[in-house]
Write a protein that holds these residues in place. Structure first.
Motif, mmCIF file in Angstrom:
data_model
loop_
_atom_site.group_PDB
_atom_site.id
_atom_site.type_symbol
_atom_site.label_atom_id
_atom_site.label_comp_id
_atom_site.label_asym_id
_atom_site.label_seq_id
_atom_site.Cartn_x
_atom_site.Cartn_y
_atom_site.Cartn_z
ATOM 1 N N ARG A 59 -12.967 -1.497 -0.611
ATOM 2 C CA ARG A 59 -11.600 -1.058 -0.349
ATOM 3 C C ARG A 59 -10.834 -0.815 -1.644
ATOM 4 O O ARG A 59 -10.105 0.160 -1.787
ATOM 5 N N ALA A 60 -11.015 -1.726 -2.597
ATOM 6 C CA ALA A 60 -10.324 -1.569 -3.878
ATOM 7 C C ALA A 60 -10.752 -0.267 -4.559
ATOM 8 O O ALA A 60 -9.927 0.459 -5.113
ATOM 9 N N ASP A 61 -12.036 0.037 -4.503
ATOM 10 C CA ASP A 61 -12.525 1.268 -5.130
ATOM 11 C C ASP A 61 -12.027 2.512 -4.392
ATOM 12 O O ASP A 61 -11.673 3.512 -4.999
ATOM 13 N N LEU A 62 -12.021 2.455 -3.068
ATOM 14 C CA LEU A 62 -11.668 3.640 -2.275
ATOM 15 C C LEU A 62 -10.162 3.910 -2.267
ATOM 16 O O LEU A 62 -9.723 5.007 -1.924
ATOM 17 N N ASP A 63 -9.372 2.904 -2.629
ATOM 18 C CA ASP A 63 -7.913 3.015 -2.550
ATOM 19 C C ASP A 63 -7.398 4.320 -3.144
ATOM 20 O O ASP A 63 -6.614 5.056 -2.533
ATOM 21 N N VAL A 64 -7.861 4.635 -4.345
ATOM 22 C CA VAL A 64 -7.285 5.786 -5.047
ATOM 23 C C VAL A 64 -7.734 7.124 -4.434
ATOM 24 O O VAL A 64 -7.153 8.165 -4.724
ATOM 25 N N TYR A 65 -8.749 7.099 -3.573
ATOM 26 C CA TYR A 65 -9.200 8.342 -2.935
ATOM 27 C C TYR A 65 -8.056 9.026 -2.165
ATOM 28 O O TYR A 65 -8.071 10.224 -1.955
ATOM 29 N N VAL A 66 -7.081 8.226 -1.702
ATOM 30 C CA VAL A 66 -5.996 8.830 -0.909
ATOM 31 C C VAL A 66 -4.954 9.540 -1.762
ATOM 32 O O VAL A 66 -4.114 10.257 -1.232
ATOM 33 N N LEU A 107 -9.723 3.455 4.267
ATOM 34 C CA LEU A 107 -8.947 2.270 3.887
ATOM 35 C C LEU A 107 -8.601 1.438 5.112
ATOM 36 O O LEU A 107 -8.706 0.206 5.105
ATOM 37 N N ARG A 132 2.209 1.626 -3.422
ATOM 38 C CA ARG A 132 1.137 2.077 -4.323
ATOM 39 C C ARG A 132 0.904 3.588 -4.160
ATOM 40 O O ARG A 132 0.852 4.327 -5.145
ATOM 41 N N ARG A 176 -1.480 -6.622 -3.997
ATOM 42 C CA ARG A 176 -2.080 -6.367 -2.685
ATOM 43 C C ARG A 176 -3.408 -7.099 -2.522
ATOM 44 O O ARG A 176 -3.689 -7.685 -1.477
ATOM 45 N N TYR A 179 -1.946 3.030 -9.063
ATOM 46 C CA TYR A 179 -3.297 2.454 -9.056
ATOM 47 C C TYR A 179 -3.600 1.689 -10.347
ATOM 48 O O TYR A 179 -4.551 0.916 -10.406
ATOM 49 N N GLN A 194 -10.132 -2.290 5.856
ATOM 50 C CA GLN A 194 -9.217 -3.412 6.030
ATOM 51 C C GLN A 194 -9.411 -4.070 7.396
ATOM 52 O O GLN A 194 -9.447 -5.299 7.506
ATOM 53 N N TRP A 228 -7.767 8.053 4.280
ATOM 54 C CA TRP A 228 -6.889 7.050 4.896
ATOM 55 C C TRP A 228 -7.655 6.213 5.928
ATOM 56 O O TRP A 228 -7.485 5.000 6.020
ATOM 57 N N GLN A 278 0.827 -1.204 0.000
ATOM 58 C CA GLN A 278 0.000 0.000 0.000
ATOM 59 C C GLN A 278 0.863 1.258 0.000
ATOM 60 O O GLN A 278 0.599 2.208 -0.740
#
Lengths: 687, 687
Positions: free
Chosen positions: B429-436, B404, A411, A429, A419, B408, B401, A408
């Motif tokens: 989680r996979a969708d929200l990952d890039v929000y950070v 995520l 990433r 991941r 991403y 998790q 953050w 993470q």
């Protein structure tokens, strides 16, 4: 005037420089040749994960990869020589761990077939099973499921509810699933490909005074007709469907409706039933018997540890390589941007994780050697097995969580590019995610570790129930309080005041780090034992409550122990590095790992008077200094992991970014040279 | 004898009990009716994410969902009344944030179309654009991309390299991509669906003495022929392909080869070019102009904050509901297993995250109100906008953050079941990952926050380069050191020794928590300003180096500020709770949040003498006590988020687990009653 010790040491220190090839040999370790052979094998694109396949396509692809492995991959190393194997347990795992770089689904599905299904036949079965059943499992002629986990009980294997009741009239076991929660669940090969399964069930024999439960045993059970692919009579199941990752594996559920299993298909190494129904076992205690049977499964945890460390390595190769090429935001001049890895925060994100990855790589090498000693029979006492179990539980927890954290961080360090699936980090991941809860939930494993640590205080704790355990702890707690591990001189000195310079020098010493980390584990365990003392006189439910009230402390103590294991392994690993310049860099990296651990637990050291506020204050600046020193060597340190482009397979770590940056800078230079670059807007005139 | 204050308070305290419906009203807040309307709308399965679709299918489905929204979803609230909107900025975002429960791809693709593309036309364009271009964007007749980010510059928008050079001969801008790194990248609607784009480029005008660069401006540019779907001449692009998530959005790249854009298609609210090529702007300073243009985009960050908090809510509903039904491992008795949420470690994993989610929900409500004030024009000074920017940056970082982390933790708390896609946690989680990292990388945003905090020490820091900033900080640092915020009495007392009971009482008080959290921010910023002081006399590159050496401290200080914002919002939120029993529970939850923050930063409080070791030692036990108190109310607290089963859509949170457990327990009871339960194996006889 005499120069301070630290300065003198630096004056005579060798120049810091990494001999990449030599370090790579150290990191690849004892089974380096086998690891390299597998890495060579998986340069073949047929082994590579293809993202975006449908569930069906991915499952078929991975089954085909397993067939390729059978043809080319020496998957049988762990099996007996007489059956075509090599009796090489450590080497076998080393090879399987490397498969994670091809596709984690391939690693795990191989683990299901050879590490669980075939391995259970080998370790829980006897001669007849080895000759009759093992060849099909080894050759993949019989794809098999490992049917231990149930929907209702997850990591609590002792409580599974499937029963195998012996019927002396026909000399068969009647395998039965009594209710929905007792369905076997999450089993690889169960949804689609499995023809047989090793099924765990409570073994029940008839006896005067009613049936007797001898606890969990394993049975070989055909589940599908190989010609039609349909379930055999009495067997049913379900597809677990899409998962968060590892979709190349057909996980599913199984249930049994009075399925008859011939007596000989009980895997009877640790428990047997005679024709008349009388039960016998070489291990009298049901508890010890259960743990002995389960301990043959430790290789799953060992190989997950190795695979997780490999995944962390891949993540860091990608992120460090990109950060060494990518330029963003101007700083020192208007015309040149800084590469990301020159940013302090970027170093903070990546380099401590690099340090921990090295620590875990060294720790895994030790674990694998211990595993090989036990499974080869060279060192195979009960205590050896318990040590192996404990170390595997501690390290598997640490490395699988670390892999998720590192993937993470990598990433995020690669921003939007990180991403994109083509850059692999999100895909890895997603696949690694479940590593933290399967083959033993990490939190459950850490509690086992804590119990073992407490057992070093009060013997015989490992396999007993909560009430008894609490009582045993309590009996010893008073003793321990009297013989409390004395603080050594070094730690005492650290607790005193002192100027910042001396403080740093002391924190940097191997002995100081060792004392701080060791003392923390010992003190936490002792405190815990003391806190659990009242359980000795409590009722069973009160004792359980007391234990529960300290569950978080137990998990914390086990983590501290895992930290120490990694740090000790890293420290021991330094001795294997012959080149002085490389050793210097690696010692900084070890210091970074040690200091980062101390920084993470700084409050503990302060509260317990192990560090003064003055010394605690210098930890962060010293970490920063180590980051600066290590930064020029970061690329060498990830290169020494020894992976090629066919293993990394991330577009952003391919040099494409450097080419883009060079093109952009050349454009800017040409514009400036030609005078065609637009001027910035003139500053507004003040009125 | 007088009872201690804390005991007396408890004696008269109302019974702790949550009025779920009332709390739900508080949590849904000012725009609760609009939120409920959207939640009702998305009970329609046509809006739900279907996992396992191919890239093509998912993209088409989400485009269809956008069309459904146009038909039924009131997507135009934020637009002018005269064009069919409602001029309701806060309400509009509140609605969009709720879409995350249907499919995050739907939320983000809506954000691309209406929050970025159409919104840029509204906020950066003028009357002509509003009437000529906005209706097509609003109705989705013209799907559009927001072409700001470039491959080579990510979050550093000021450095983009695409140019728009004015040609007075034809009254056109020539839009051009000079090299590969200047391709626009990661743009939703660019790979497939977009017919037009708002393109950001350096605006260059001809002038005596050579061309002048007026900085980044936005242009409306048709990119595809709506009939054929092919690129228009001079436009090219690429598909970003599979991503770690959000695959319902067709992200892609765009590049331009001398594409001619009519002068009127410059979005000219903040900068215009006359026919003759002369440039004018209502904002004289190019730096301020740039930040003003970008500030219209703050709604992206605001809505990501809201959506991230909603994702955390969903995660906690799933994990808490499951943990309240799932039984595993026996404890108090042989026959009954404990539900997971009764385990201390399970509480430790979920309840502090629940506390922070409440804090963030309250903080988001405040942020949205501030946003509404600014965008409605009610409070729209430069300082208001800067405040909004800073709060949005701090909270967006914290909540994305946190989402995520919470997703998790929830996934792990649900074990293997949590990994199944049907239980939604891995998918979310996979969708929200890039929000950070999108809409401003969190680490970059935190540095902006830190600069603003330093600007409160030394004014005018926000938009200047590194060297100037460091100098400005330095000028004020000496001053600040003299006027260092005095520690208040409360904090002083906490730093003293004292018995554990009093310590807990003091840490529990709202004022003590506020002082500790506030003092930490102020002290960190002051220390930072002091450390940056030497930059005042340094060269530009030395100043940059000094700043870089404190980058981690800056990020830390900004995080501390974000923590405080959340805590203050939670504390203010308590006043909105009228029911006394509910307020009591929510006050514990706020205390848990405050104490968890203090626990996380305990080393800092100890090093800085703000807490004595004795007081620090009671923090963890007090957290444990709060967990025990809150545990019975956990289900009510997640139920008060107000989501129905159509929003949660996780099999394990549907009651299926409770049914399985009940069936298993009924089976065990029946066996015991009938006497058919097998006996455990008799203990081995000692020899």
């Amino acid at each position: 005037m005499t120069a301070p010790v630290t300065d003198r040491a630096q004056a005579t220190a060798p120049e810091a420089a990494v001999d990449v090839a030599a370090l790579e040999r150290v990191v690849l370790g004892r089974w380096g040749d086998l690891r390299r052979a597998t890495r060579d094998l998986i340069t073949d694109p047929r082994f590579h994960k293809v993202d975006g396949l449908s569930l069906t396509e991915h499952r078929e692809r991975v089954l085909d990869q397993l067939r390729l492995l059978v043809a080319e991959g020496e998957v049988l190393r762990a099996f007996p020589t007489e059956l075509g194997g090599a009796d090489d347990h450590g080497g076998s795992l080393a090879r399987f761990e490397e498969l994670v770089a091809a596709d984690p689904s391939l690693q795990i599905k191989s683990g299901v077939q050879w590490g669980l299904f075939a391995s259970a036949l080998l370790h829980l079965g006897t001669q007849d099973h080895h000759h009759r059943l093992l060849p099909g499992a080894m050759s993949l002629e019989v794809p098999g499921a490992f049917a231990m986990t149930e929907t209702g009980h997850g990591s609590d294997v002792a409580s599974i509810a499937t029963t195998a009741t012996y019927d002396p009239a026909t000399e068969e076991f009647v395998l039965h699933t009594p209710f929905r929660a007792a369905w076997k669940d999450y089993l690889g090969n169960a949804a689609l490909h499995g023809h047989a399964a090793v099924v765990f069930a409570q073994l029940v024999t008839p006896a005067d005074g009613g049936p007797v439960n001898h606890g969990v045993h394993a049975f070989y059970v055909p589940i599908r007709d190989p010609r039609t692919g349909g379930f055999l009579p009495g067997v049913g199941g379900d597809d677990d469907g899409l998962k968060g990752g590892l979709n190349g594996i057909d996980n599913g559920r199984l249930h049994f409706d009075h399925v008859r299993v011939p007596r000989r298909d009980l895997l009877n190494r640790y428990g047997d039933v005679a024709a008349d129904g009388s039960y016998s076992s070489p291990i009298a205690s049901p508890g010890r018997r259960f743990f002995t049977m389960l301990s043959t499964l430790v290789q799953g945890r060992v190989s997950l540890d190795g695979a997780a460390v490999n995944a962390s390595k891949l993540a860091l190769i990608i992120a460090v390589t990109y950060a060494n090429q990518r330029r963003q935001f101007t700083a020192a001049s208007d015309t040149d941007e800084v590469v990301l890895l020159d940013r302090q925060e970027h170093q903070r994100r990546l380099l401590p994780r690099l340090a921990q990855t090295y620590a875990q790589a060294f720790a895994h090498e030790r674990l694998l050697a211990t595993f090989d000693d036990v499974f080869s029979g060279r060192a195979d006492t009960d205590e050896d097995r318990q040590d192996l179990e404990t170390i595997a539980a501690a390290l598997k927890s640490a490395s699988t969580w670390h892999a998720l954290d590192t993937l993470q961080a990598a990433r995020e360090a690669c921003g939007g590019a990180g991403y994109l699936t083509e850059n692999r980090l999100t895909s890895l991941r997603a696949d690694l995610d479940v590593y933290v809860t399967f083959e033993g939930d990490n939190t459950v494993l850490l509690q086992l570790v804590a119990k073992r640590l407490l057992a070093d205080v009060a013997k015989e704790l490992a396999n007993v129930d909560a009430g008894t355990m609490a009582r045993l702890v309590a009996e010893r707690a008073a003793d321990v309080a009297l013989h409390r591990t004395p603080l050594t001189r070094v730690v005492q000195t650290l607790a005193d005041g002192g100027d910042a310079r001396r403080s740093v020098g002391q924190l940097r010493s191997t002995e100081a780090q060792r004392e701080l980390l060791t003392d923390r584990v010992e003190t936490m365990v002792t405190e815990l034992a003391g806190a659990l003392r009242p359980a000795g006189k409590a009722s069973r439910s009160e004792a359980a409550e007391l234990l529960n009230a300290h569950q978080h402390q137990m998990v914390d103590a086990a983590r501290a122990h895992a930290d120490l294991l990694q740090w000790e392994a890293f420290t021991a690993g330094l001795a294997k590095v012959e080149d002085a310049g490389t050793r210097r860099v690696l010692t900084w990296l070890r210091d970074l790992f040690g200091l980062t651990l101390i920084e993470q637990n700084l409050a503990w050291y302060l509260i317990h008077g192990r560090l003064s506020a003055g010394r605690a204050r210098v930890v962060a600046p010293y970490v920063d200094r180590l980051l600066e020193r290590l930064r020029p060597h970061a690329q060498d340190l990830v290169d020494a992991f020894g992976y090629g482009p066919e293993h990394v397979r991330a577009a952003i770590a391919s040099g494409a970014e450097a080419a883009r940056q060079d093109e952009a800078r050349a454009h800017a230079r040409a514009e400036r040279a030609s005078g065609s670059a637009p001027r910035p807007e003139p500053k507004p005139q003040r009125r």
